[in-house]
Structure formats: C-alpha cells, structure tokens
Motif scaffolding. Structure first.
Motif, PDB file in Angstrom:
ATOM      1  N   ILE A  37      41.265  32.656  29.252  1.00 45.68           N
ATOM      2  CA  ILE A  37      41.387  33.724  30.242  1.00 45.68           C
ATOM      3  C   ILE A  37      42.841  33.799  30.691  1.00 45.68           C
ATOM      4  N   LEU A  38      43.496  34.903  30.402  1.00 44.60           N
ATOM      5  CA  LEU A  38      44.858  35.165  30.863  1.00 44.60           C
ATOM      6  C   LEU A  38      44.750  36.071  32.084  1.00 44.60           C
ATOM      7  N   ILE A  39      45.251  35.630  33.210  1.00 45.08           N
ATOM      8  CA  ILE A  39      44.991  36.353  34.450  1.00 45.08           C
ATOM      9  C   ILE A  39      46.218  36.385  35.352  1.00 45.08           C
ATOM     10  N   GLU A  40      46.442  37.523  35.957  1.00 41.44           N
ATOM     11  CA  GLU A  40      47.526  37.693  36.924  1.00 41.44           C
ATOM     12  C   GLU A  40      47.220  36.821  38.135  1.00 41.44           C
ATOM     13  N   PRO A  41      48.211  36.088  38.687  1.00 44.28           N
ATOM     14  CA  PRO A  41      47.928  35.072  39.704  1.00 44.28           C
ATOM     15  C   PRO A  41      47.216  35.579  40.953  1.00 44.28           C
ATOM     16  N   VAL A  42      47.665  36.683  41.529  1.00 45.40           N
ATOM     17  CA  VAL A  42      47.007  37.175  42.745  1.00 45.40           C
ATOM     18  C   VAL A  42      45.558  37.551  42.440  1.00 45.40           C
ATOM     19  N   THR A  43      45.345  38.164  41.275  1.00 41.77           N
ATOM     20  CA  THR A  43      43.989  38.510  40.861  1.00 41.77           C
ATOM     21  C   THR A  43      43.129  37.262  40.726  1.00 41.77           C
ATOM     22  N   PHE A  44      43.716  36.195  40.177  1.00 41.98           N
ATOM     23  CA  PHE A  44      42.978  34.937  40.039  1.00 41.98           C
ATOM     24  C   PHE A  44      42.478  34.440  41.388  1.00 41.98           C
ATOM     25  N   LEU A  45      43.367  34.402  42.390  1.00 40.30           N
ATOM     26  CA  LEU A  45      42.959  33.874  43.689  1.00 40.30           C
ATOM     27  C   LEU A  45      41.898  34.765  44.328  1.00 40.30           C
ATOM     28  N   LEU A  46      42.095  36.075  44.274  1.00 40.36           N
ATOM     29  CA  LEU A  46      41.118  36.979  44.883  1.00 40.36           C
ATOM     30  C   LEU A  46      39.759  36.865  44.202  1.00 40.36           C
ATOM     31  N   MET A  47      39.758  36.670  42.895  1.00 43.85           N
ATOM     32  CA  MET A  47      38.506  36.501  42.179  1.00 43.85           C
ATOM     33  C   MET A  47      37.879  35.155  42.533  1.00 43.85           C
ATOM     34  N   ALA A  48      38.703  34.099  42.615  1.00 37.92           N
ATOM     35  CA  ALA A  48      38.194  32.772  42.951  1.00 37.92           C
ATOM     36  C   ALA A  48      37.572  32.749  44.336  1.00 37.92           C
ATOM     37  N   LEU A  49      38.106  33.558  45.241  1.00 35.76           N
ATOM     38  CA  LEU A  49      37.597  33.600  46.607  1.00 35.76           C
ATOM     39  C   LEU A  49      36.512  34.649  46.801  1.00 35.76           C
ATOM     40  N   GLY A  50      36.114  35.299  45.722  1.00 35.12           N
ATOM     41  CA  GLY A  50      35.035  36.269  45.804  1.00 35.12           C
ATOM     42  C   GLY A  50      35.409  37.598  46.422  1.00 35.12           C
ATOM     43  N   ARG A  51      36.716  37.888  46.487  1.00 32.39           N
ATOM     44  CA  ARG A  51      37.151  39.160  47.087  1.00 32.39           C
ATOM     45  C   ARG A  51      37.097  40.317  46.103  1.00 32.39           C
TER      46      ARG A  51
END
Length: 297
Positions: free
Chosen positions: A251-265
């Motif tokens: 999974i190649l992911i943009e960092p801000v997107t990663f955090l928002l996805m990890a936090l369920g946003r």
C-alpha cells in the motif's frame, strides 16, 4: 529541541516530537480561539465543538498524569469502556467555552513535556534508562519499570505516550478544524512522529471479527518516508519495522491520508479515487480490506 521548561531534551524525546506537540497544541488553541459558538456539531460525531475540546483538554491532562507516574484508571481498553469513560468525564467537567479550553489544551501539553523531562532526569540521576515496551491507549497507572507506564492497552514508554498524545491531538484537532471551517494541522512531519504509537497499538486494536482466519502480508509505505510491515497468520497479527520481503499487498499512501484513514476520519474508496492511495503486489485487492482490520478504541 527545548523542553517546556526551556532546557535541552534532545536525545530523550524523539527528535522533533516536543516541538510538534507544542505546535499542535497551539494550532488547536488558535482554531478554538476563533470560535464564537462551541455548540456547533462536529462532523461524523455526536459531540459539539465544546465537548470535543473539553475531551481533548481532559485527555491531555490524563496523559500528563500518566507521564508523571500518577495512577489513573480510564476504562479497560475496549471501545465501549473508553466511550463510557469519556462520557462520564465530560459529565463531570462543565467547561465548554473556547478560550479556557484552548488554554487548558496548551497547558496540559506543557505538563506532559515537563513530566517527561523530570522522569528522564530522575532516571539519569539514578542510572536507570527511560526506554520501555511500546503499547498505546488512553488511560494509565503506575509504571511497571522506571521507563514504562501502564495503560488499559498494556505497557508503553513515555516516549510512545508522547506519540500517542500527538496522534490524539491531531485526530480531534482535525475534527475541530473541520467543524469550524479552519485549515487542519496535520502534515507529513507530524504524521511520521505519530507512527511509533500507531504501529505499537496496531496489534492491540485488531478487529477479531474481520481478521478471523486471515493469512496475508502487507507492506505499508508512506510517500517519501516511513514504511513498515503488517502480517496476519490465521488471524494473529505481527507488526514489524521493515516490510516483508515478498508482501501479498503493498500500500503506497500519502501521509496525511494514512493518518486520517488510521483514525477512521476517511475511508479507502474515496482516497483511492483521488489518487492518494495505490495498491501493488500479488493481491492488490487486499488494500481495500486493510482499514477494516482494525478498530480503534
């Protein structure tokens, strides 16, 4: 890097974490100070701006107490118990005004940094190291060793607690910024500083329902930065600092997107549609499943 008391703490806290904690607290405070009405609802939440900010102030105080070694009980690590603890805490704390809450968030962030430095200084003075086993979660108790504190999700070092504090502030700071129509404060540097907590907490927040009998390996690569591996073996998860040599899915992911996805946003479908996430490997379809394998408390 300077501590909350002005002394150099480089080499104790991970480089940049103290500055990121201070800056994030100030950014959230700036968002709040511009709020004329804290009864505005937070998107995708049952809380208002005032309630979310009050929770953030209380959580910062809780983490500062944990860092100082004060015993605190706050649920048992399950989503249900932590939600109940949050509601009880909010019911007992009546402040909802933007200005006072902004100041509390900043003050309790400084209290964490002061507690961290004091414990690090005491440990150096007694010849005891400050590193400990990583874990994560809101809640706490006394340290199992000189370098660890106990939370409902297990033992963690004070350094990882700092990463959790940052992660928690970024998640709720994002919510407050969205609710009030202000720019959020998440960036690549802060995301990478949140990774020690996120990686350490992953095995503790897997969803047993969605991971049952799953065998698959993932390489998670943030654009231009950090990477790590997540492997499921018949439902059991292992997280490693290096990705597997031959992962099923990368999974190649943009960092801000990663955090928002990890936090369920945000969810994976929209992120992929906007070109913020790419999946490679022998089983790229596993990427869509990945966020649902975890359930954050």
């Amino acid at each position: 890097m300077e501590s909350a008391t002005g002394r150099d703490v480089r080499g104790t806290l991970p480089e940049g974490l103290g500055d990121a904690l201070r800056a994030t607290a100030e950014d959230i405070a700036t968002v709040l100070r511009g709020a004329a009405d804290t009864s505005v609802p937070v998107p995708r939440s049952e809380w208002t701006v005032g309630e979310a900010a009050a929770h953030l102030a209380q959580a910062n105080e809780l983490m500062a107490d944990i860092a100082a070694g004060r015993e605190r009980r706050y649920g048992d690590g399950t989503p249900q118990s932590l939600a109940a603890a949050n509601e009880r805490a909010l019911a007992e704390f009546g402040e909802r005004a933007a200005g006072p809450l902004a100041e509390l968030i900043v003050r309790q962030t400084d209290a964490y940094l002061t507690a961290f430095e004091r414990c690090a200084t005491d440990s150096v003075g007694t010849g005891v190291g400050t590193s400990g086993e990583a874990g994560g979660g809101i809640g706490g108790g006394t340290g199992e060793t000189a370098g660890t504190v106990v939370t409902p999700l297990g033992p963690m070092s004070r350094e990882v607690l700092g990463s959790y504090l940052l992660t928690h502030m970024l998640g709720h700071g994002y919510d407050l910024a969205r609710a009030l129509g202000r720019p959020h404060m998440i960036d690549r540097t802060r995301v990478e500083l949140s990774l020690p907590f996120l990686v350490a907490a992953m095995p503790r927040v897997t969803d047993a329902t969605t991971t049952a009998r799953l065998t698959a390996s993932y390489a998670i690569r943030l654009w231009g930065g950090a990477r790590f591996g997540v492997t499921f073996t018949d439902g059991a998860v292992t997280v490693t600092p290096r990705p597997p040599a031959r992962p099923d899915c990368t999974i190649l992911i943009e960092p801000v997107t990663f955090l928002l996805m990890a936090l369920g946003r945000i969810g994976p479908n929209g992120a992929m549609a906007r070109g913020r996430v790419f999946a490679l490997g022998r089983k790229p379809w596993l990427a869509l499943r990945f966020p649902g394998l975890f359930k954050a408390p």
